[in-house]
Design an enzyme around this catalytic site. Structure first.
Site, PDB file in Angstrom:
ATOM      1  N   HIS A  42      11.455  -1.358  -0.201  1.00 56.01           N
ATOM      2  CA  HIS A  42      10.066  -1.762   0.451  1.00 56.01           C
ATOM      3  C   HIS A  42       9.741  -0.472  -1.063  1.00 56.01           C
ATOM      4  O   HIS A  42       8.305  -0.907  -1.333  1.00 56.01           O
ATOM      5  CB  HIS A  42      10.202  -0.681   1.413  1.00 56.01           C
ATOM      6  CG  HIS A  42       8.538  -0.475   2.297  1.00 56.01           C
ATOM      7  ND1 HIS A  42       8.576  -0.912   3.378  1.00 56.01           N
ATOM      8  CD2 HIS A  42       7.566   0.012   1.545  1.00 56.01           C
ATOM      9  CE1 HIS A  42       6.714  -0.955   3.587  1.00 56.01           C
ATOM     10  NE2 HIS A  42       6.582   0.175   1.860  1.00 56.01           N
ATOM     11  N   GLU A  43       9.658   0.279  -1.471  1.00 53.99           N
ATOM     12  CA  GLU A  43       9.302   1.624  -2.456  1.00 53.99           C
ATOM     13  C   GLU A  43       9.158   0.743  -3.365  1.00 53.99           C
ATOM     14  O   GLU A  43       8.434   0.272  -4.427  1.00 53.99           O
ATOM     15  CB  GLU A  43       9.863   2.961  -2.319  1.00 53.99           C
ATOM     16  CG  GLU A  43       9.754   3.775  -0.960  1.00 53.99           C
ATOM     17  CD  GLU A  43       8.679   3.709  -0.541  1.00 53.99           C
ATOM     18  OE1 GLU A  43       7.563   3.270  -1.122  1.00 53.99           O
ATOM     19  OE2 GLU A  43       8.446   3.262   0.970  1.00 53.99           O
TER      20      GLU A  43
HETATM   21 NI    NI Z   1       5.233   0.789   1.697  1.00 53.45          NI
END
Ligand code: NI
Length: 182
Positions: free
Chosen positions: A153-154
């Site tokens: 996600h990051e």
């Molecule tokens: Ni985010």
């Protein structure tokens, strides 16, 4: 004195840009920002502080979410009740991943997305990430399950990708036979 971070909202176009590799040594501002992110994410996951400072709980943040297009990600992972481990990776690269995919059963959230988004986000169950710590030392991290999801996600943020981009609009939910829900 703790001051909550100003996190950009999804409508801000900066979040859609590609971030640039960071050179060492890191500037003082970058190091201070990393410390502020760690504090914010930690407080956001401790009910007492989350209430006091009105923080939405979150375990990860990437520099572009603060308007800085630099490839730095921070994850504060609660591995046991009330115990946190911090991961800071500069110029992260996912160098390998499992075949197997998983998705968070209740979907993903993001500190830049201030609304509920329904749907499963397919992610690799396990990833190996390389990069540098804030002192410029090379690091390798192996992550699985929810931590693996968080890293993916990051890293996506550094390429201007938001989690809902990865939700299949025609079929937003998977069943257990299609993907392992965690
Ligand atoms: Ni985010």
């Amino acid at each position: 004195m703790f001051k909550p971070l100003n996190i950009l909202d999804e409508k801000n176009k900066t979040l859609r840009k590609k971030s640039k590799d960071v050179e060492f040594p890191l500037s003082k501002k970058d190091k201070d920002t990393i410390d502020q992110i760690i504090k914010h994410l930690t407080y956001s996951q401790i009910e007492k502080y989350a209430e006091k400072y009105n923080l939405r709980p979150g375990m990860g943040l990437a520099f572009p979410q603060l308007g800085m297009l630099k490839r730095i990600i921070v994850i504060v992972y609660e591995y046991e009740d009330g115990k946190f481990k911090n991961y800071v990776i500069v110029n992260p690269k996912i160098i390998s991943h499992s075949e197997e995919k998983v998705a968070l059963e209740t979907g993903e959230g993001c500190l830049s997305v201030n609304r509920e988004v329904e749907g499963h986000v397919p992610r690799y169950a396990r990833v190996t990430i390389t990069g540098y710590d804030p002192d410029g030392e090379k690091i390798t991290i192996r992550a699985r399950e929810d931590l693996s999801v968080a890293f993916q996600h990051e890293v996506d943020h550094l390429d201007g990708i938001l989690f809902f981009d990865r939700i299949d609009k025609k079929k937003p939910f998977y069943n257990e036979n299609e993907i392992r829900l965690i």
